[in-house]
Design a protein around this motif. Structure first.
Motif, PDB file in Angstrom:
ATOM      1  N   UNK A  65       0.838  -1.193   0.000  1.00 48.37           N
ATOM      2  CA  UNK A  65       0.000   0.000   0.000  1.00 48.37           C
ATOM      3  C   UNK A  65       0.876   1.248   0.000  1.00 48.37           C
ATOM      4  N   UNK A  66       0.254   2.375  -0.352  1.00 45.16           N
ATOM      5  CA  UNK A  66       0.912   3.683  -0.295  1.00 45.16           C
ATOM      6  C   UNK A  66       0.528   4.333   1.015  1.00 45.16           C
ATOM      7  N   UNK A  67       1.498   4.462   1.907  1.00 44.03           N
ATOM      8  CA  UNK A  67       1.215   4.915   3.266  1.00 44.03           C
ATOM      9  C   UNK A  67       0.516   6.251   3.351  1.00 44.03           C
ATOM     10  N   UNK A  68       0.972   7.221   2.578  1.00 46.46           N
ATOM     11  CA  UNK A  68       0.402   8.564   2.688  1.00 46.46           C
ATOM     12  C   UNK A  68      -1.055   8.606   2.220  1.00 46.46           C
ATOM     13  N   UNK A  91      -6.238   1.264   4.767  1.00 48.19           N
ATOM     14  CA  UNK A  91      -5.327   0.149   5.037  1.00 48.19           C
ATOM     15  C   UNK A  91      -5.280  -0.188   6.521  1.00 48.19           C
ATOM     16  N   UNK A  92      -5.326   0.831   7.363  1.00 49.41           N
ATOM     17  CA  UNK A  92      -5.348   0.573   8.805  1.00 49.41           C
ATOM     18  C   UNK A  92      -6.565  -0.242   9.206  1.00 49.41           C
ATOM     19  N   UNK A  93      -7.726   0.116   8.667  1.00 49.21           N
ATOM     20  CA  UNK A  93      -8.955  -0.615   8.984  1.00 49.21           C
ATOM     21  C   UNK A  93      -8.933  -2.025   8.381  1.00 49.21           C
ATOM     22  N   UNK A  94      -8.387  -2.141   7.172  1.00 49.43           N
ATOM     23  CA  UNK A  94      -8.288  -3.449   6.528  1.00 49.43           C
ATOM     24  C   UNK A  94      -7.375  -4.380   7.318  1.00 49.43           C
ATOM     25  N   UNK A  95      -6.237  -3.864   7.740  1.00 53.96           N
ATOM     26  CA  UNK A  95      -5.305  -4.680   8.525  1.00 53.96           C
ATOM     27  C   UNK A  95      -5.958  -5.151   9.824  1.00 53.96           C
ATOM     28  N   UNK A  96      -6.661  -4.266  10.498  1.00 57.64           N
ATOM     29  CA  UNK A  96      -7.330  -4.631  11.754  1.00 57.64           C
ATOM     30  C   UNK A  96      -8.375  -5.710  11.519  1.00 57.64           C
ATOM     31  N   UNK A  97      -9.117  -5.594  10.433  1.00 56.18           N
ATOM     32  CA  UNK A  97     -10.149  -6.592  10.136  1.00 56.18           C
ATOM     33  C   UNK A  97      -9.526  -7.945   9.809  1.00 56.18           C
TER      34      UNK A  97
END
Length: 205
Positions: free
Chosen positions: A17-20, A27-33
């Motif tokens: 992913x592109x962090x910015x 991506x943060x929500x996807x990773x948590x899920x």
């Protein structure tokens, strides 16, 4: 090679992913899920300073992942780091049978495949910056086109939380099917249980 992957992969998913663009939201929500579902996901939280090359450890993490989940976003192509990841992911797909799953976040599959819009400008900049190594830029273009041609998920105007849940559910189902070999026997579970530390990390559906 395929049986080695099934029994030896270290991560379920490598998240590119592109962090910015997405680190603090999608991506943060996807990773948590993914994590809540018990899907062992590699997400790089420590990008090197601009100008540094991608680390061998990151390439190793790509090689050791059963799936590569690529989140294409508006500024993805502006990062040479992301493009190096993408080229490595394509290499692993071809050579090792890695399953690649693209996600189109606020961009269309057509924009990514054709490298139009913001992607076109970014590639023009790369061609100027890498005019002594245009083969490298071309390899990035090829990787982007090939991976964008794979069936994936396009956010469009859908609700983001439901969109994420659909991605997680499909990956979970795909992972469940890889636990079985052609004889119906579990594959690679012992080493994975040691890595995860608990059988409760897994849910068979």
């Amino acid at each position: 090679m395929q049986s080695k992957i099934a029994s030896g992969w270290k991560y379920d998913v490598f998240l590119s992913f592109r962090g910015e663009d997405t680190r603090k939201n999608f991506t943060g929500h996807l990773y948590s899920a993914l994590d809540q579902k018990g899907i062992f996901t590699f997400k790089d939280n420590h990008r090197l300073e601009r100008g540094k090359v991608i680390s061998s450890e990151l390439f190793k993490a790509i090689e050791e992942s059963r799936f590569a989940l690529v989140v294409f976003s508006e500024n993805y192509v502006s990062s040479t780091w992301c493009l190096d990841e993408l080229a490595k992911i394509l290499e692993c797909m071809k050579a090792m049978g890695q399953i690649v799953l693209p996600v189109f976040y606020n961009v269309t599959p057509s924009e990514v495949r054709k490298q139009s819009g913001s992607f076109e400008k970014a590639f023009r900049d790369h061609e100027k910056n890498f005019r002594e190594d245009l083969e490298k830029v071309q390899s990035w273009r090829v990787a982007m086109t090939k991976i964008a041609n794979i069936s994936g998920w396009h956010l469009g105007d859908r609700e983001e939380s439901k969109f994420i849940q659909g991605i997680v559910d499909e990956i979970s189902n795909k992972l469940s099917s890889t636990f079985l070999n052609t004889n119906g026997n579990l594959v690679g579970m012992e080493s994975r249980m040691k890595q995860m530390g608990s059988i409760t990390r897994y849910r068979f559906e």
